[in-house]
Design a protein around this motif. Structure first.
Motif, short mmCIF file in Angstrom:
data_model
loop_
_atom_site.label_atom_id
_atom_site.label_comp_id
_atom_site.label_asym_id
_atom_site.label_seq_id
_atom_site.Cartn_x
_atom_site.Cartn_y
_atom_site.Cartn_z
N VAL A 68 42.95 36.34 30.60
CA VAL A 68 42.38 34.82 31.36
C VAL A 68 41.10 34.72 31.87
N ILE A 69 40.19 35.95 32.18
CA ILE A 69 39.26 35.80 32.58
C ILE A 69 38.56 35.76 31.49
N TYR A 70 38.61 36.79 30.42
CA TYR A 70 37.39 36.65 29.12
C TYR A 70 37.86 35.44 28.91
N VAL A 71 39.31 34.73 28.24
CA VAL A 71 39.41 33.77 27.45
C VAL A 71 38.94 32.93 28.01
N ALA A 72 38.99 32.31 28.62
CA ALA A 72 37.91 31.34 30.11
C ALA A 72 36.65 31.61 30.02
N SER A 73 36.00 32.14 29.79
CA SER A 73 34.66 32.21 29.83
C SER A 73 33.81 32.29 29.08
N LYS A 74 34.77 32.64 27.41
CA LYS A 74 33.94 32.46 25.98
C LYS A 74 34.03 31.49 25.76
N LEU A 75 35.96 30.43 26.53
CA LEU A 75 35.78 29.23 26.18
C LEU A 75 34.76 28.57 26.73
N GLY B 265 29.50 27.18 32.16
CA GLY B 265 30.88 27.18 31.43
C GLY B 265 31.38 27.93 31.77
N GLU B 266 31.60 28.91 31.92
CA GLU B 266 31.98 29.58 32.62
C GLU B 266 32.41 29.93 34.64
N LEU B 267 31.65 29.26 34.88
CA LEU B 267 32.03 28.92 35.82
C LEU B 267 33.13 27.79 36.25
N VAL B 268 33.02 26.66 35.19
CA VAL B 268 33.46 25.72 34.99
C VAL B 268 35.15 25.65 34.85
N ALA B 269 34.97 26.78 33.13
CA ALA B 269 36.37 27.21 33.42
C ALA B 269 36.90 27.69 34.05
N LEU C 288 31.41 44.57 40.71
CA LEU C 288 30.67 45.36 40.32
C LEU C 288 29.93 44.87 38.86
N GLY C 289 30.25 43.92 38.45
CA GLY C 289 30.46 43.19 37.69
C GLY C 289 28.78 41.71 38.56
N VAL C 290 28.47 41.61 39.69
CA VAL C 290 27.35 41.58 39.52
C VAL C 290 26.31 42.05 40.15
N ILE C 291 26.58 43.38 40.59
CA ILE C 291 26.03 44.61 40.57
C ILE C 291 24.94 45.19 39.64
N ILE C 292 26.19 45.15 38.70
CA ILE C 292 25.29 45.35 37.32
C ILE C 292 24.29 43.83 36.67
N LEU C 293 24.75 43.04 36.61
CA LEU C 293 24.32 42.06 36.65
C LEU C 293 22.57 41.76 37.66
N LEU C 294 22.39 42.44 38.63
CA LEU C 294 21.43 42.46 39.48
C LEU C 294 20.26 43.30 39.15
N PHE C 295 21.45 44.52 38.78
CA PHE C 295 20.56 45.46 37.97
C PHE C 295 19.68 45.44 36.65
N ILE D 7 33.29 38.15 34.77
CA ILE D 7 33.92 38.51 35.53
C ILE D 7 33.81 38.17 37.21
N PHE D 8 32.92 38.14 36.79
CA PHE D 8 32.12 37.64 38.67
C PHE D 8 32.15 36.25 38.33
N PHE D 9 30.98 35.51 37.69
CA PHE D 9 31.26 34.30 37.63
C PHE D 9 32.59 33.22 37.17
N VAL D 10 33.72 34.06 36.63
CA VAL D 10 35.03 33.29 36.61
C VAL D 10 35.35 33.01 37.67
N SER D 11 35.24 34.23 38.45
CA SER D 11 35.77 34.37 39.73
C SER D 11 35.14 33.58 40.53
N VAL D 12 34.14 33.57 41.03
CA VAL D 12 33.41 32.30 41.48
C VAL D 12 34.08 30.94 41.29
N GLY D 13 34.31 30.98 40.04
CA GLY D 13 35.17 29.70 40.37
C GLY D 13 36.22 29.02 40.48
N ALA D 14 37.13 30.56 39.99
CA ALA D 14 38.69 30.24 40.08
C ALA D 14 38.86 30.13 42.09
N LYS D 15 37.45 30.49 42.88
CA LYS D 15 38.47 30.62 44.10
C LYS D 15 37.77 29.36 44.92
#
Length: 464
Positions: free
Chosen positions: A38-45, A60-64, A122-129, A336-344
């Motif tokens: 769900v996350i990957y399909v939503a993020s790409k679309l 778009g990832e946040l809105v998805a 982990l996603g946001v940790i890697i993003l900041l790295f 995963i991080f951005f879609v989760s932020v939007g999902a919440k």
């Protein structure tokens, strides 16, 4: 405070013991896999549609995320927003195919949600790295003073205006008003830096000031959070804890960058000695995760440690090669991080038909104005003779993102915030998160036009 620590608390909760029952393990994995689909399909679309509309893909990832989350399709749900297993479409599917009892479904839902939350962390940790690797430490040092001024103004202005305004205009008691004011101080470095990176402005002077200020802002936000959390619990501030946080944050950031100069040669030597796959990227991530762990261990945010690790490794001779190897890993975990932020983000708080939302909407309108103006004015705190896009700097500091949700969550858990005030904070977080990316693009467009004009003049001079 972080999602990781919350996950550990929940996994060690006896009430969730059945979630670790070996009989449930296959279904937990199935739930995680479906959630990732769900996350990957939503993020790409979402990302592709946003790109087609000439908007930053992260928007778009946040809105998805909003569409697949609690506000719409109920595909990606989390207990921390008040959702139960019966609210989740994925859990309904699992119950149907596995013939599970309601108790097992509830247990699986809790654990599966925690796994996704940890992956998002982990996603946001890697993003900041990755952002640290893309940043230039020398350029950050050049704008260090300006970034510090921007950060301080960006914390003090919205905090003071929000707190005083709530008490004066809405008769909110002091401690809840202070808590809401504190929620206005944070800046989501993850969202802003991603937009800057996508637009190619991360290494610009404006980009360096924004990133540097957001890092300092994050440290100040943690200190403010510690203060208001103490107020909520005891009605007084723990001075010892406050001094500890200020000292540890300063020592950690400055110390890690200073020691990094000596670590660089050792890192390159280790990477060159290793002969198997991952000889460069695995030592790099080991270092990043170690720094994130150390930051968390001293009660700072793990993302600060990861960012510091990226800054350190940016100075090595292997930086360009490392950049290329980190990008595919970031592409897997960061969405995963951005879609989760939007999902919440629960847009249900915007519904005026619900009586408790009406007062919240009025307060939210006030908080939104303070949240935007309080950050936009930071651009005009930048001094110096070099031409700079002050509006872009101010707009880049606007998004609250997951940091603002943390403030709202802690305030709610402590019982300090009333329902209207809690709803108002959530609305402010949602709108600043979604408004900032397109506004930042518009603000940076002026910079592009100015650069084009300067280049044309330079070319004309050369032709002469």
């Amino acid at each position: 405070m972080s999602m990781t620590s919350l996950a550990w608390q929940n996994l060690t909760n006896p009430l969730l013991a059945t979630a670790t029952d070996p009989g449930n393990s296959p279904m937990i994995l199935t739930g995680v896999l479906l959630s990732l689909v769900v996350i990957y399909v939503a993020s790409k679309l979402g990302g592709e549609l946003s790109k087609a509309l000439d908007l930053p893909p992260v928007l778009g990832e946040l809105v998805a995320g909003v569409i697949v989350g609690v506000s719409a399709l109920h595909l990606l749900m989390f207990p921390e927003v008040g959702a139960e297993a019966s609210d989740s479409v994925i859990m309904t599917v699992l119950q149907a195919i596995g013939n599970l009892s309601p108790e097992s479904v509830s247990s699986i839902f809790e654990t599966q949600s925690e796994v996704i939350s940890v992956l998002a962390e982990l996603g946001v940790i890697i993003l900041l790295f990755e952002i640290g690797l893309e940043s230039d430490l020398r350029e950050l040092q050049k704008v260090g003073y300006q970034a510090a001024v921007v950060a301080v103004v960006g914390v003090v202005a919205p905090f003071a205006a929000g707190t005083i305004g709530l008490m004066f205009f809405f008769n909110v008691p002091a401690i809840p008003a202070i808590f809401a004011g504190a929620a206005l101080t944070a800046t989501s470095i993850g969202i802003t830096s991603k937009v800057l990176s996508e637009l190619g402005y991360l290494k610009s002077r404006e980009g360096q000031i924004i990133v540097g200020a957001a890092v300092i802002d994050d440290v100040l936000g943690i200190i403010v959070l510690a203060v208001v959390a103490s107020l909520a619990k005891t009605g007084e501030v723990d001075i010892v804890n406050l001094i500890y946080l200020m000292t540890s944050a300063s020592v950690f950031l400055l110390g890690s960058i200073f020691l990094g100069k000596f670590f660089n040669k050792s890192f390159v030597a280790i990477a060159e000695r290793l002969q198997t796959r991952g000889n460069l990227v695995i030592p790099a991530f080991t270092f990043a995760f170690l720094m994130a762990f150390l930051a968390n261990a001293i009660h700072l945010e793990a993302i600060l440690g990861a960012f510091a690790a990226g800054l350190v490794l940016d100075e090595t001779d292997k930086r360009k090669e490392l950049d290329k190897q980190v990008i595919p890993i970031a592409d897997i975990l960061v969405p995963i991080f951005f879609v989760s932020v939007g999902a919440k983000a629960d847009l249900g708080v915007l519904n005026p038909a619900i009586p408790t939302n009406r007062q919240g909407l009025v307060i939210a309108a006030f908080l939104l104005v303070v949240a935007i103006i309080g950050k936009v004015i930071t651009g005009w705190s930048v001094t110096g003779k070099t031409p700079i896009n002050r509006l872009a700097i101010g707009v880049g500091m606007i998004p609250r993102g997951e940091v603002g949700l943390v403030f709202a969550g802690i305030g709610s858990a402590s019982g300090v915030l009333s329902k209207p005030l809690e709803a108002a904070i959530i609305i402010m977080v949602i709108l600043t998160t979604f408004l900032a990316p397109p506004f930042l693009r518009l603000a940076l467009k002026n910079t592009t036009e100015e650069e084009d004009v300067l280049e044309s003049f330079e070319e004309a001079d050369i032709a002469k």
